[in-house]
Design a protein around this motif. Structure first.
Motif, mmCIF file in Angstrom:
data_model
loop_
_atom_site.group_PDB
_atom_site.id
_atom_site.type_symbol
_atom_site.label_atom_id
_atom_site.label_comp_id
_atom_site.label_asym_id
_atom_site.label_seq_id
_atom_site.Cartn_x
_atom_site.Cartn_y
_atom_site.Cartn_z
ATOM 1 N N ASP A 97 -10.682 2.124 -7.753
ATOM 2 C CA ASP A 97 -11.232 3.477 -7.558
ATOM 3 C C ASP A 97 -10.374 4.518 -8.264
ATOM 4 O O ASP A 97 -10.892 5.463 -8.870
ATOM 5 C CB ASP A 97 -11.313 3.803 -6.070
ATOM 6 C CG ASP A 97 -12.452 3.094 -5.370
ATOM 7 O OD1 ASP A 97 -13.346 2.583 -6.069
ATOM 8 O OD2 ASP A 97 -12.450 3.045 -4.128
ATOM 9 N N LYS A 99 0.831 -1.209 0.000
ATOM 10 C CA LYS A 99 0.000 0.000 0.000
ATOM 11 C C LYS A 99 0.870 1.265 0.000
ATOM 12 O O LYS A 99 0.502 2.272 -0.614
ATOM 13 C CB LYS A 99 -0.977 -0.012 1.177
ATOM 14 C CG LYS A 99 -0.379 0.204 2.546
ATOM 15 C CD LYS A 99 -1.483 0.139 3.606
ATOM 16 C CE LYS A 99 -1.002 0.600 4.967
ATOM 17 N NZ LYS A 99 -2.064 0.538 5.987
ATOM 18 N N ASN A 130 -8.704 -4.256 0.159
ATOM 19 C CA ASN A 130 -8.792 -2.798 0.211
ATOM 20 C C ASN A 130 -7.806 -2.147 -0.760
ATOM 21 O O ASN A 130 -8.136 -1.137 -1.401
ATOM 22 C CB ASN A 130 -8.478 -2.284 1.617
ATOM 23 C CG ASN A 130 -9.513 -2.684 2.653
ATOM 24 O OD1 ASN A 130 -9.220 -2.697 3.853
ATOM 25 N ND2 ASN A 130 -10.723 -3.035 2.214
ATOM 26 N N ASN A 179 -5.786 7.115 -0.566
ATOM 27 C CA ASN A 179 -6.648 5.974 -0.257
ATOM 28 C C ASN A 179 -5.852 4.693 -0.026
ATOM 29 O O ASN A 179 -6.278 3.817 0.734
ATOM 30 C CB ASN A 179 -7.672 5.743 -1.392
ATOM 31 C CG ASN A 179 -8.778 6.782 -1.368
ATOM 32 O OD1 ASN A 179 -9.147 7.290 -0.310
ATOM 33 N ND2 ASN A 179 -9.300 7.106 -2.539
ATOM 34 N N PHE A 180 -4.729 4.559 -0.697
ATOM 35 C CA PHE A 180 -3.907 3.362 -0.504
ATOM 36 C C PHE A 180 -3.381 3.281 0.934
ATOM 37 O O PHE A 180 -3.275 2.199 1.503
ATOM 38 C CB PHE A 180 -2.743 3.346 -1.489
ATOM 39 C CG PHE A 180 -3.162 3.012 -2.896
ATOM 40 C CD1 PHE A 180 -3.500 1.719 -3.254
ATOM 41 C CD2 PHE A 180 -3.240 4.012 -3.858
ATOM 42 C CE1 PHE A 180 -3.898 1.408 -4.549
ATOM 43 C CE2 PHE A 180 -3.631 3.713 -5.156
ATOM 44 C CZ PHE A 180 -3.969 2.413 -5.499
ATOM 45 N N ASP A 215 -2.063 8.650 -4.279
ATOM 46 C CA ASP A 215 -3.459 8.566 -3.857
ATOM 47 C C ASP A 215 -3.495 8.110 -2.402
ATOM 48 O O ASP A 215 -3.095 6.989 -2.070
ATOM 49 C CB ASP A 215 -4.211 7.573 -4.746
ATOM 50 C CG ASP A 215 -5.708 7.534 -4.457
ATOM 51 O OD1 ASP A 215 -6.120 8.037 -3.397
ATOM 52 O OD2 ASP A 215 -6.459 6.997 -5.293
ATOM 53 N N SER A 239 -8.844 0.210 -3.875
ATOM 54 C CA SER A 239 -8.277 1.544 -4.079
ATOM 55 C C SER A 239 -7.717 1.687 -5.490
ATOM 56 O O SER A 239 -7.831 2.757 -6.110
ATOM 57 C CB SER A 239 -7.174 1.814 -3.052
ATOM 58 O OG SER A 239 -7.698 1.820 -1.734
ATOM 59 N N ALA A 264 -5.705 1.500 3.449
ATOM 60 C CA ALA A 264 -6.059 0.095 3.219
ATOM 61 C C ALA A 264 -5.676 -0.779 4.405
ATOM 62 O O ALA A 264 -4.598 -0.640 4.976
ATOM 63 C CB ALA A 264 -5.382 -0.416 1.950
#
Length: 352
Positions: free
Chosen positions: A339, A312, A332, A323-324, A321, A336, A327
């Motif tokens: 996404d 991640k 997850n 969002n990683f 990003d 990501s 995770a």
């Protein structure tokens, strides 16, 4: 070109949890025929299988005592009918199990079953393996996100996969690539760029040359080449981001060199964008199925915590990003990645 990424430890087998079993039941992936990988392991003898050049293939042809062979043959014919037709048992009398081969190389150690139609001598292969959650997730993602659908079935701890037709990548590179025309080489380079991008986004690892096939198709006055993965053991497992990028394996160096020789940087970026757009469209078109699968993956354990943490962070450094970083599981991380791709696709196409 860097050194091959190191995968030090043999990947363990992860069990299929109840949520994934329910998903497989929902989408007709559960075998109605009882079959066990362990039963096939009880062979009484074997001989080495050699190729046409008399080289050891690392497969052995196995034999069973007469009573067990009759029972095993019947089960395998039923599996063939269920996997490749509508499960109609009337065809069984026209089928013959020509051979059962066992692979002594690799992580999954599959059995390869050759079933022949005695009326016309056409034959088909399929594989019987130990069921592994990573492998099942990989197969399902291939079915959803690839232009080529794939059939597989699960029964308890046993996995049945259809054979993917094509020329093994290492064989193609070593024996056939040099004879391709310059136009064909450019087309193969383009396909490798797309294959590299697709493998990276969906986190399918270990795509060394012997883990994918080259599929040639004749189209008017040219041959069009496609690349398909055939090994899904390393779906969302490794922590090293390079493992998910075929360009970093030394076995793929001839393909990487082809890309450098045949494609300009602008073309490479164009083909990457094209592949991301295609993946985004497929994710949108199968939104419910993808969402359900990612939800199950997100709550499943299919990799060590240290692999999750490493991957991640490496993906955050690659994409920026955030969002990683949030995770908690490999599911997850993959969510990501999807996404990220769909979000960027939407931003590009917002005025279209």
């Amino acid at each position: 070109m860097s050194e091959e990424p190191i995968m030090v430890f043999k990947k363990p087998t992860y069990p299929i949890n109840n949520s994934l079993l329910d998903y497989l039941e929902r989408f007709d992936r559960i075998s109605k025929v009882a079959i066990s990988y362990d039963d096939l392991l009880r062979f009484s003898g074997s001989v080495t299988v050699y190729d046409k050049q008399n080289q050891d293939t690392l497969w052995i042809r196995v034999y069973y005592n007469e009573y067990e062979r009759m029972e095993i043959d019947l089960v395998l014919k039923k599996i063939y009918s269920l996997l490749l037709s509508d499960g109609n048992l009337n065809i069984i009398k026209f089928l013959n199990v020509d051979s059962i081969d066992y692979c002594t190389f690799g992580n999954s150690k599959p059995f390869r079953i050759k079933v022949r139609n005695i009326l016309n001598d056409n034959y088909t292969h399929f594989y019987v393996k130990k069921a592994d959650a990573s492998r099942v997730y990989g197969l399902e993602l291939e079915h959803i996100l690839s232009p080529d659908k794939i059939n597989f079935l699960v029964y308890n701890d046993t996995l049945i996969e259809e054979h993917i037709i094509g020329i093994p990548g290492d064989v193609f590179i070593n024996k056939l690539l040099k004879d391709c025309t310059e136009t064909e080489k450019s087309q193969i380079a383009k396909e490798f760029v797309k294959f590299n991008e697709r493998s990276m986004i969906r986190l399918l690892g270990d795509m060394r040359a012997y883990n994918y096939v080259i599929v040639p198709s004749h189209d008017f006055d040219q041959v069009v080449y496609k690349i398909r993965p055939i090994d899904f053991d390393q779906q969302c497992y490794e922590g090293n981001f390079k493992v998910y990028r075929p360009q970093f394996f030394k076995e793929n160096y001839p393909m990487v060199k082809l890309v450098k020789d045949k494609l300009q940087n602008s073309s490479i970026e164009q083909y990457k964008d094209e592949e991301r757009a295609v993946l985004a469209k497929r994710i949108f078109s199968a939104e419910y199925r993808i969402k359900k699968l990612l939800q199950i993956m997100g709550n499943d354990v299919i990799a060590p915590v240290e692999h999750i943490e490493q991957l991640k962070l490496e993906m955050f450094n690659y994409t920026h990003d955030v969002n990683f970083k949030r995770a908690k599981s490999m599911g997850n991380v993959l969510s990501s990645a999807f996404d990220f791709v769909t979000r960027n696709y939407k931003s590009i196409n917002i005025f279209k």
